[in-house]
Scaffold this active site. Structure first.
Site, PDB file in Angstrom:
ATOM      1  N   THR A   1     -72.860 -89.369 -37.289  1.00 46.06           N
ATOM      2  CA  THR A   1     -72.804 -88.703 -35.989  1.00 46.06           C
ATOM      3  C   THR A   1     -73.810 -89.273 -34.995  1.00 46.06           C
ATOM      4  O   THR A   1     -74.883 -89.757 -35.400  1.00 46.06           O
ATOM      5  CB  THR A   1     -73.080 -87.192 -36.180  1.00 46.06           C
ATOM      6  OG1 THR A   1     -73.348 -86.603 -34.903  1.00 46.06           O
ATOM      7  CG2 THR A   1     -74.309 -86.943 -37.045  1.00 46.06           C
TER       8      THR A   1
ATOM      9  N   TYR B   1     -78.937 -81.032 -38.556  1.00 46.22           N
ATOM     10  CA  TYR B   1     -77.627 -81.657 -38.781  1.00 46.22           C
ATOM     11  C   TYR B   1     -77.759 -83.183 -38.693  1.00 46.22           C
ATOM     12  O   TYR B   1     -77.372 -83.909 -39.612  1.00 46.22           O
ATOM     13  CB  TYR B   1     -76.619 -81.128 -37.746  1.00 46.22           C
ATOM     14  CG  TYR B   1     -75.338 -81.907 -37.693  1.00 46.22           C
ATOM     15  CD1 TYR B   1     -74.560 -82.083 -38.826  1.00 46.22           C
ATOM     16  CD2 TYR B   1     -74.908 -82.486 -36.494  1.00 46.22           C
ATOM     17  CE1 TYR B   1     -73.386 -82.814 -38.778  1.00 46.22           C
ATOM     18  CE2 TYR B   1     -73.732 -83.215 -36.437  1.00 46.22           C
ATOM     19  CZ  TYR B   1     -72.982 -83.380 -37.577  1.00 46.22           C
ATOM     20  OH  TYR B   1     -71.816 -84.106 -37.530  1.00 46.22           O
TER      21      TYR B   1
END
Ligand code: UDP
Length: 326
Positions: free
Chosen positions: A116, A140
């Site tokens: 990501t 995350y």
């Protein structure tokens, strides 16, 4: 040829399964259905299992003998990762370690991984490419960065070949309406906005208006889920051709603010977007825009559907349908 697709019952994973099936592979979904949907598994078999369940993983490898793994299964909410980092480190990092060990134990050496742009953190408005230093600002992004490092280590020790895709903001849905984005609870901008437009929720809360951007709201690079999964098939072929481990950023190369997306939704739907101005959301970077053309140049990827209008239009059609039931 079977491909083990972890998280194949989820939003991106289910679209990947459709693309794999269309490309002649058999996607074997491995998913614990904690956030995914059995109804989204339409293109191959489902093995219901958890990443932490090594016996179940070994069983899936033994039964289907996949030639590669596509690893989508993960927790992926920036906000939640700030308040519950343990959940993110445990599920994403420990789960991936278990999966990688099972992969290698089965003699499989090809691995496609969903990373990501949240691994970059807040980079002062610069466009981001594969060489930009990663300084994640939320758990995350930290957990995904750790898995990227893990893949590098297992390449050195065991020859694991990986294609790592760093996604920017994935949006839209399968235009045929077979699969789409359905989260409980929903936290993402475009589906929440469409629900607000359709009166399914009172309003969209805009998180922050005082960022150092032209209109004060965060800027993101939105990429159509169908374009994104096309890159995965190309990544798989890259590994099959023996081209070795490689990292690719997947974005459209264009940044849009939250207000830009609101405006585009207004134009596509011809309806007002009820909004409420809210505080910043912890962990949000000011701007995340892809400045890389590596996937285009090296994989031959074409993010042709990644316009705001197409993504919002496809998401809208899906949001009015949402057929998955638990
Ligand atoms: N956002 C917002 N209101 C919402 C959800 C998201 O203003 O209800 C903003 C969020 O702060 C970010 C952008 O929209 O700047 C995209 O957020 P999303 O959660 O869709 O994806 P993320 O960037 O976290 O992966």
């Amino acid at each position: 040829m079977h491909i083990l697709v972890t998280g194949g019952a989820g939003y991106i994973g289910s679209h990947a399964c459709k693309a794999l099936a269309q490309a002649g592979f058999v996607p074997v979904v491995y998913d614990n259905l904690s956030t995914g949907w059995a109804d989204a598994v339409r293109f191959g078999p489902l093995v219901q299992g958890d990443l932490m369940d090594r016996a179940a993983l070994d069983g899936a490898f033994a039964r289907y003998k996949p030639v590669a793994v596509m690893h989508f299964a993960a927790l992926s909410l920036v906000g939640e990762s700030m308040t519950n980092p343990a959940k993110y480190w445990r599920t994403n990092v420990n789960g991936s370690l278990n999966l990688i060990e099972a992969t290698l134990a089965a003699g499989v050496k090809r691995f496609v991984f969903s990373s990501t742009c949240a691994t970059y953190g807040d980079q002062d408005g610069v466009t981001l490419d594969e060489d930009t230093p990663q300084v994640p600002i939320n758990a995350y992004g930290g957990s995904k960065r750790a898995i990227e490092m893990m893949l590098r280590d297992f390449e050195r020790s065991d020859g694991l070949q990986s294609v790592i895709f760093r996604y920017f903001n994935v949006a839209g849905a399968d235009p045929d309406g077979e699969v789409g984005e359905q989260h409980i609870p929903e936290t993402h901008l475009i589906p929440l906005m469409l629900d607000a437009i359709d009166g399914k929720r009172p309003a969209l809360t805009v998180f922050g208006s005082d960022y150092a951007t032209p209109d004060g709201t965060c800027i993101r690079d939105y990429v159509h889920v169908c374009d994104l999964v096309d890159a995965h098939v190309l990544g798989l072929r890259w590994l099959q051709a023996g081209k070795g481990s490689r990292i690719f950023c997947l974005g459209s190369g264009q940044g849009f603010s939250v207000r830009d997306v609101i405006e585009a939704s207004r134009a596509v739907t011809n309806r007002d977007v009820p909004i409420v101005q809210g505080a910043r959301r912890a962990g949000d970077a000011r701007s995340l825009v892809c400045g890389s053309t590596r996937a285009v140049q090296e994989l031959g990827w074409q993010p042709a559907r990644s316009t705001l209008n197409q993504m919002i239009g496809d998401a809208l059609r899906w949001s009015r349908q949402k057929p998955f039931a638990k």
